[in-house]
Structures are given as C-alpha cells and as structure tokens.
Design a protein around this motif. Structure first.
Motif, PDB file in Angstrom:
ATOM      1  N   GLU A 354       0.935  -1.318  -0.048  1.00 35.49           N
ATOM      2  CA  GLU A 354      -0.055  -0.187   0.351  1.00 35.49           C
ATOM      3  C   GLU A 354       0.728   1.606   0.005  1.00 35.49           C
ATOM      4  O   GLU A 354       0.612   1.952  -0.766  1.00 35.49           O
ATOM      5  N   ALA A 357       2.240   2.031  -3.003  1.00 36.34           N
ATOM      6  CA  ALA A 357       1.200   2.323  -3.977  1.00 36.34           C
ATOM      7  C   ALA A 357       0.691   3.604  -3.577  1.00 36.34           C
ATOM      8  O   ALA A 357       0.572   4.342  -4.713  1.00 36.34           O
ATOM      9  N   CYS A 358       0.933   4.744  -2.460  1.00 38.97           N
ATOM     10  CA  CYS A 358       0.205   5.855  -2.435  1.00 38.97           C
ATOM     11  C   CYS A 358       1.278   6.464  -3.040  1.00 38.97           C
ATOM     12  O   CYS A 358       1.090   7.172  -4.146  1.00 38.97           O
ATOM     13  N   ARG A 360       3.550   6.440  -5.946  1.00 38.96           N
ATOM     14  CA  ARG A 360       3.221   6.258  -7.202  1.00 38.96           C
ATOM     15  C   ARG A 360       2.316   7.291  -7.488  1.00 38.96           C
ATOM     16  O   ARG A 360       2.453   7.890  -7.583  1.00 38.96           O
ATOM     17  N   THR A 361       0.807   7.130  -6.500  1.00 37.12           N
ATOM     18  CA  THR A 361       0.137   7.866  -7.478  1.00 37.12           C
ATOM     19  C   THR A 361      -0.050   9.076  -6.752  1.00 37.12           C
ATOM     20  O   THR A 361      -0.471   9.583  -7.884  1.00 37.12           O
ATOM     21  N   VAL A 362       0.381   9.525  -5.641  1.00 43.90           N
ATOM     22  CA  VAL A 362       0.477  10.850  -4.765  1.00 43.90           C
ATOM     23  C   VAL A 362       1.892  11.922  -6.109  1.00 43.90           C
ATOM     24  O   VAL A 362       0.831  12.251  -6.449  1.00 43.90           O
ATOM     25  N   ARG A 364       1.840  10.386  -9.169  1.00 39.39           N
ATOM     26  CA  ARG A 364       1.435  11.031 -10.953  1.00 39.39           C
ATOM     27  C   ARG A 364       0.327  11.937 -10.887  1.00 39.39           C
ATOM     28  O   ARG A 364       0.251  12.959 -11.382  1.00 39.39           O
ATOM     29  N   SER A 365      -0.360  11.667  -9.901  1.00 34.11           N
ATOM     30  CA  SER A 365      -1.506  12.600  -9.357  1.00 34.11           C
ATOM     31  C   SER A 365      -0.950  14.355  -9.023  1.00 34.11           C
ATOM     32  O   SER A 365      -2.192  15.029  -9.449  1.00 34.11           O
ATOM     33  N   GLU A 411       9.596   3.664  -7.400  1.00 31.07           N
ATOM     34  CA  GLU A 411       8.410   4.284  -7.069  1.00 31.07           C
ATOM     35  C   GLU A 411       7.992   4.934  -8.213  1.00 31.07           C
ATOM     36  O   GLU A 411       6.873   4.865  -8.788  1.00 31.07           O
ATOM     37  N   THR A 412       9.163   6.051  -8.364  1.00 32.59           N
ATOM     38  CA  THR A 412       8.232   7.438  -8.850  1.00 32.59           C
ATOM     39  C   THR A 412       9.324   7.332 -10.571  1.00 32.59           C
ATOM     40  O   THR A 412       9.019   8.712 -10.906  1.00 32.59           O
TER      41      THR A 412
END
Length: 450
Positions: A354, A357-358, A360-362, A364-365, A411-412
C-alpha cells in the motif's frame, strides 16, 4: 566553543520547581525540569509528563495565526517554560535550535502535508533533538559531571540527536542502532561524526536497542558511576517541542475549522505531542495513529489488548517498533480509559504494498514525492475522515524523500538529488563499534569512556 553570554545566563536565571513533572507509573515524586531532562526515565521506570497542562487562551491561539514557526515556538515555550527561563534566554535558545521553516503544502482540497523535514538532518526529529540539546546546554553548569546521552534509533533519531549534541561541552552522545536496519544516509549522519558522538551497531532489532537503553537507566550500579541521560522521545525535553508544530500547522490554515492530524507512528512520541497540544487548547477534530504492519497501538485501539511483539522490517523503517514506549504516556493521559481514547484516535495500518502504491499515485497525480513514512501518514487521512468527518486534514511528513532514495526512486522513476547539506556525510569515514544485544557490553563501553 561555548557561546558567551551576560551573567544572567547563570543558574540564577532559572526558576525551578514551578511546573512539576510526574512519572507515568506514579511511584516517584514530582520533580523539576532539569531533573526530568537529565534522568530521562523516572526512578520507578515510568516516563515523565507535566503534572498539569495549562490551557492557552483563545486570544493567544488567534494571535498565532500566520506567525513563523520560531515565533509560535516561542509563544508555546513561554507558556510551558516561562517560569523556568527568562524570556530573552528562551528567545536565544529557539533562535539556535529552530532556525528553519515548517511549511504546509496542499495536496488536494482539504488535504495538507506538514513538511517537518527542513532541519539539518532532513527529519522531523531535528525539532525535538535540537531543542533538547540547546536546553541542556543552557541549564547545565560548566563544572557539572559529564553527561552520557543514550539514544536508541530505528532511523532518523540517531542523526538528529548526533547533530544536535555534536561538540556540546561535557556531553557524550551514544547512539545504538540495529545492524542492517537503517539506510546508508541515515547511518552516515551519526556514524561518521566521531568526537563526542559514538555509534554502536547492535546485532538485533530496534526493540533490542531500546531495551538496552532502558536497562542501562535502571542499572543502579552503572548509574552510580556514569551520569546517563536520554534524547529519545522518552525524554520529555524532546517531546515538548514537538507540540510546537501542531500549533504552527493550525496557524497556517486559512480557516477556524478543527483539523484532523494523521500521524505516521513508530514509538508514538509524535502522536503523544499532538494529544498534549489538544490538552493545551489546540482545536483538533481527531487523530489517526497511522502505522506500517507493526501495529501494536492500532490493535490496542481495536481490541483493548496491548500485545508487544518483535518488530517486523518494512520500507518505513523508522516506524518498525513492536513495543512503543510512548504508549504508556498515552494511557496515562487518558487514565487507561479506552472509550475516551477511541473518541480522539483511530488506528490505520498499511502494508509496504500500500505504501509503495501511495508513493506512485501521489506522484502521478500531484508531481509531489513522499517518503515511505509520509506515505503512511497520507494513507491515514481517509480512515481519519471516515471516523471524524470532513474538514481540513493534515498528514505529518516526517522525512525528506532522499533519506529513502531507493524505495522512492523505484516507485517514481525519478532520480533524486542528494542535498548538499547531507551529501558530504556519505563520503566520510565510518566510525562504528559493533556490540551484542546485552547490557554487559554496553556497560563496559560506557565505563571505558568515563
């Protein structure tokens, strides 16, 4: 060299026995600030807390809106320590210890990150460690018995304490860290200094290091020969300044609404400071005890049972704590009333999957980069909102992403640049002494340094 001040810097400026400090166990008598600072742990094995929590008036809270971090720190320090130190001396202390910013960054509507990593070692622990070091340096006399600061670290504490106490006259700093459990950058910040800073590599986990520190404090024969002090979050002098940035966070909001705080937690000093801030009058909607899979406290909130266990390694290694010391303070504040505790805190547990994934998600957004600990804090916002309702929500960002470069870059797909302020440490000579997880070896090391 020790800075020169006018004669009012002497002991005559210190008005002790004003605000008393009591043990969470309750079998030791109340004591003064200097004793609480230098003992670290009370004689009965408990941790110190203020005997009372004087509430700030609403006018003072309003006055802090929009003020710089140092000024907010001065106001809260004056409120808590005004009977201990003269105002001009407190100003000097804060100027030396807290000469950096703590900005609030918006991630999306009503979600903010409190950037606590702008100090010299790029960790939130710079706040508590530097304040404590300056406070002890101020209160101790030139001819006092040498003080040995013992510190167990799972990551960032070691660097912050080592840098804060480096070259402090009359103080030896001993950092115990678990072998193979801290990042190269983290180790370089305390394991390369030398001088009055000694790095001990313990063949075990963080809990073993922490037990060694506690055992040393409770060893009466050792304490007859060596004056020990602590700079972990078990020391009230490190805990109190962490209160400052909760008020500063509230002061940066452009609203009077009560905020939620999601606190990535390991030894739970940070969350304890937030709970104390609420006692002092800080408007708070609720707190999230956000952890990795070392979930002793979230499990306690859910089941009512405290089940200490060996810590499990994760990518958020500074939070790999299976037996958090500050839980005793939290229980003391709430008189072990689980119902009242649940009114203020909700637990949130997150795996490495988790957390990755966080990140990566943060990225990207928003284009913003979180370290693994801050990502756990971010993940705690949603369960916090579910429990305490909508409104401004803050997650504490406890470390600069560069301190966990490998995980973050993976992750980034970004290449992080090491800030010049810390890059030189990676090239410095390693000065580390290996020991086993037993008190006899630590005792021998300390006695050889006296």
């Amino acid at each position: 060299m020790r800075p020169s001040y006018s004669s009012d810097r002497c002991w005559s400026t210190v008005v002790r026995n004003k605000l008393k400090y009591v043990s969470t166990v309750g079998h030791s008598p109340p004591t003064d600030l200097l004793t609480a600072l230098t003992e670290g742990i009370a004689p009965d094995g408990g941790l110190y807390l203020p005997e009372v929590f004087p509430t700030l008036e609403s006018t003072v809270l309003n006055r802090m809106k929009g003020l710089p971090f140092a000024e907010v720190s001065r106001i809260i320090s004056q409120h808590l320590l005004g009977d201990e130190l003269q105002s001009k001396n407190l100003d000097e202390l804060i100027h030396k210890a807290l000469n950096f910013t703590i900005p609030l960054s918006e991630y999306q509507k009503d979600i903010f990150g409190l950037e606590l990593f702008h100090g010299p070692t790029l960790s939130f622990k710079d706040v508590g460690a530097r304040f404590l070091a300056q406070l002890l340096d101020f209160l101790r006399e030139e001819d006092d018995q040498p003080l040995f600061i013992l510190v167990a670290t799972s990551g960032d504490t070691g660097g912050a304490v080592a840098q804060g106490f480096f070259d402090k006259k009359g103080i030896q700093t001993v950092i115990l860290f678990p072998s193979g459990r801290v990042s190269p950058l983290q180790e370089s910040q305390f394991g390369t200094l030398g001088g009055n800073v000694h790095a001990l590599e313990v063949s075990g986990n963080f809990d073993d290091c922490q037990k060694l520190v506690k055992s040393a404090f409770l060893d009466h024969e050792l304490n007859k020969r060596v004056k020990l002090g602590s700079a972990n979050s078990i020391n009230i002098g490190r805990l109190l300044p962490q209160i400052f940035y909760y008020f500063h966070a509230y002061g940066q909001l452009l609203t009077q609404e009560e905020p939620l705080f999601s606190v990535p937690s390991g030894n739970f000093g940070n969350l304890t400071a937030g709970l104390i801030a609420k006692r002092l009058g800080l408007p708070v909607r609720g707190f999230v005890a956000a952890t990795n899979i070392n979930d002793t406290v979230p499990e306690y909130l859910k089941t009512g049972t405290v089940r200490p266990r060996a810590s499990i390694p994760t990518i958020s290694n500074a939070m790999d704590v299976g037996d958090p010391s500050n839980l005793s303070r939290i229980e003391y504040l709430y008189q072990s009333n689980l119902t009242k505790l649940r009114c203020d805190i909700v637990g949130s547990v997150h795996s490495d999957t988790e957390t990755r994934a966080c990140i990566r998600t943060v990225y990207r957004s928003t284009g913003k980069i979180l370290d693994p600990h801050s990502a756990v804090g971010y993940l705690g916002v949603e369960p916090g909102v579910s429990r305490f309702g909508h409104g401004p929500s803050m997650f504490l960002m406890t470390a600069h992403p560069i301190k966990f470069r490998e995980s973050v870059e993976q992750e980034t797909n970004c290449t992080l640049t090491i800030p010049e302020s810390v890059s030189s440490a990676l090239l410095s000579k390693r000065q580390v002494v290996p020991i086993g997880p037993n008190l006899s070896e630590l005792r021998e090391f300390l006695l050889n340094k006296t």
